[in-house]
Write an enzyme that holds these catalytic residues in place. Structure first.
Site, PDB file in Angstrom:
ATOM      1  N   ASP A   1     -11.186  -8.232   0.261  1.00 40.22           N
ATOM      2  CA  ASP A   1     -10.477  -8.295  -0.606  1.00 40.22           C
ATOM      3  C   ASP A   1     -10.709 -10.067  -1.687  1.00 40.22           C
ATOM      4  O   ASP A   1     -10.101 -11.180  -0.491  1.00 40.22           O
ATOM      5  CB  ASP A   1      -9.066  -7.926  -0.668  1.00 40.22           C
ATOM      6  CG  ASP A   1      -8.949  -6.617  -0.549  1.00 40.22           C
ATOM      7  OD1 ASP A   1      -8.599  -5.877  -1.707  1.00 40.22           O
ATOM      8  OD2 ASP A   1      -8.907  -5.837   0.983  1.00 40.22           O
ATOM      9  N   THR A   2     -10.368 -10.285  -2.857  1.00 41.64           N
ATOM     10  CA  THR A   2     -11.048 -11.899  -3.685  1.00 41.64           C
ATOM     11  C   THR A   2     -10.346 -11.255  -4.281  1.00 41.64           C
ATOM     12  O   THR A   2      -9.768  -9.784  -5.172  1.00 41.64           O
ATOM     13  CB  THR A   2     -12.275 -11.678  -3.241  1.00 41.64           C
ATOM     14  OG1 THR A   2     -13.124 -11.319  -2.164  1.00 41.64           O
ATOM     15  CG2 THR A   2     -12.540 -13.075  -4.446  1.00 41.64           C
TER      16      THR A   2
END
Length: 532
Positions: A353-354
């Site tokens: 996740d980014t």
């Protein structure tokens, strides 16, 4: 043009400035900065700081960042590596002596010194018009007062409850559970940390009480970190020479290793020597070729990608016409490459996740910016006094003596986050990116070919279904047509449904001929593109 009787949304058009992020409040923050005289870089930093507060599962000031910035009129693309380094005591001898063969994602050993705050300050001093004192104010306000949790954020949060409990992150579990969509979440400790950084600069993060809190938290969980490691992190961000590939009349730019942007160029280079697939963007030949090119590129990533200060990374060879031609020759429309070495399949889980965002200002400056905790809530380890959630980017290391990417003192791990920039005739034409950790090279190259080879508009190019080869399987989203899944299986792929959607992208097209900006924003996230 899309069918207006079906669900979807149109590209966004503007003339003076545009921002595309995965949170509406971050997009609005970026526009506020632009309208107040800031440039694209200023707007990006203000927006990502907001995301560090209101999209805390995906990003935070306890993480890392990379940036590509194209100042208008210069013909240049500036790259910044804002990834952090391992502690000085992180020697393979120590891990072997303690019987460790891999880094656990919730371990303090998976935490490298966070690079984001130092990177933000470095970028602004070199190319910004405003400082952290002004740009952090929206994030400070939201952290102090709270902000409603959005739908995708809540969905991700609910899948991280066990990790947060294990990491002692009780403030992130109000009433013992994850917030629901619409619940207001505040982080007053983080607000105070951001105030200190706004007042005193990045030094307030890497030295003094905030650093002591993070180090104490990590050492309390067995980490090797010291306050000296964090003090050295203040100067860790560095400008680096970007890497590039000429492709279909454009120049595609990426940050160099230790990031995996190299793979985007390799995939495009392999596909670029093939004619467009006869069955178009949604056909089996197109999908199959792309999957095969990705399999070859990821194989090489796992063999070669590392911190170039500590290992030889043969970038020139991997991007050479001779090598790409040889790899392209392995791809056949008749079926999968049966003898692809299994060692080429990544050992990393596919989902990370980014946040990725991009901004273009009225002067034509273009910013491509990515900031990450790696996994959902990173390590899950919260430094309570400072409100900082610590990432787990160290999971990108190997504990394999002699491997290019083996952990070592002050070394950067193999990094998945990659901003992209498209140039033509010395001018920026599109900052773009597709977040999603391990998936990102596949996602960026899929988006670019959707848009520039198969003629989808910028929003359709982000909307289109996604597939991803990893671990010997082909992970397919629910939006992939059943017939296509069957056809891919017939070619030898092993389709498997994925629980989570693949990645999330943003892009802004700079239409120099018509004098307008055109943007798309990821439907798999909560955000949007807006311009003025």
């Amino acid at each position: 043009m899309r069918d207006f009787q079906l669900p979807g949304r149109s590209p966004v058009y503007a003339t003076h400035g545009m921002a595309a992020t995965s949170m509406p409040a971050a997009t609005l923050t970026a526009l506020d900065v632009l309208r107040a005289g800031g440039n694209a870089l200023d707007a990006a930093v203000a927006a990502v700081a907001v995301q560090c507060v209101i999209e805390p599962q995906s990003t935070g000031i306890g993480g890392d960042c990379f940036c590509l910035y194209a100042p208008s009129g210069t013909g240049r693309v500036i790259a910044l590596n804002g990834s952090g380094r391992a502690p000085a005591a992180a020697d393979i001898d120590w891990y072997e002596a303690h019987g460790m063969q891999a880094l656990e994602n919730t371990s303090a050993h998976a935490v490298t010194v966070p690079g984001a705050i130092g990177a933000w300050e470095t970028l602004l001093k070199a190319h910004g018009r405003k400082g952290l004192d002004e740009l952090l104010q929206p994030a400070i306000r939201m952290a102090a007062e709270g902000w409603p949790v959005h739908s995708k954020v809540s969905w991700d949060w609910g899948r991280s409850v066990d990790k947060l409990r294990k990491g002692g992150a009780t403030p992130f579990l109000p009433n013992g559970t994850a917030p629901k969509a619409g619940d207001r979440f505040a982080n007053p400790a983080l607000a105070e940390t951001l105030r200190l950084v706004a007042r005193h600069g990045a030094k307030a993060f890497y030295e003094g009480p905030v650093a002591a809190d993070m180090v104490g938290t990590l050492r309390g969980r067995g980490g090797l970190h010291t306050e000296q490691d964090f003090a050295e992190g203040l100067a860790a961000a560095e400008f680096v020479a970007p890497i590039t590939l000429a492709w279909k009349g454009y120049d595609v730019y990426q940050c160099p290793p230790n990031g995996q942007g190299l793979l985007v160029l390799m995939i495009l280079g392999m596909l670029g020597g093939l004619p467009p697939a006869p069955d178009g963007a949604t056909g089996v030949i197109r999908a199959h070729r792309h999957i095969e090119a990705a399999r070859l590129a990821y194989r090489d990533r796992d063999a070669f990608l590392a911190d170039p200060r500590h290992a030889d990374v043969p970038v020139k060879k991997l991007l050479s016409a001779e090598y790409l031609t040889s790899q392209r020759g392995l791809i056949t429309d008749a079926g999968v490459i049966r003898d692809l070495p299994t060692a080429g399949e990544s050992e990393l889980p596919p989902h990370r996740d980014t946040v990725y965002l991009c901004v273009v200002d009225k002067d034509g400056n273009a910013c491509s910016f990515i900031n990450s905790l790696y996994e959902n809530f990173g390590s899950g380890i919260l430094a309570h006094g400072s409100g900082v959630m610590l990432h787990n980017r160290g999971c990108g290391f190997r504990l394999q003596r002699g491997h290019r990417n083996c952990i070592a003192p002050r070394k950067r791990p193999m990094h998945t986050i990659i901003p992209g920039m498209l140039m033509k005739d010395g001018r920026a034409v599109m900052p773009f990116g597709v977040m999603g950790g391990h998936y990102q090279p596949m996602g960026q190259s899929w988006f670019l070919t959707n848009f520039l080879e198969y003629g989808l508009d910028i929003q359709e190019s982000l909307d289109l279904f996604r597939v991803f080869p990893t671990g010997g399987k082909l992970l397919v989203e629910r939006g992939v047509p059943d017939e296509l899944v069957r056809e891919l299986a017939a070619l030898g792929h092993v389709p498997e449904a994925t629980e989570r959607p693949h990645g999330g992208g943003q892009a802004i097209w700079i239409d120099h001929a018509r004098g307008c900006l055109v943007a798309g924003s990821e439907p798999r996230k909560d955000g949007l593109a807006l311009g003025y």
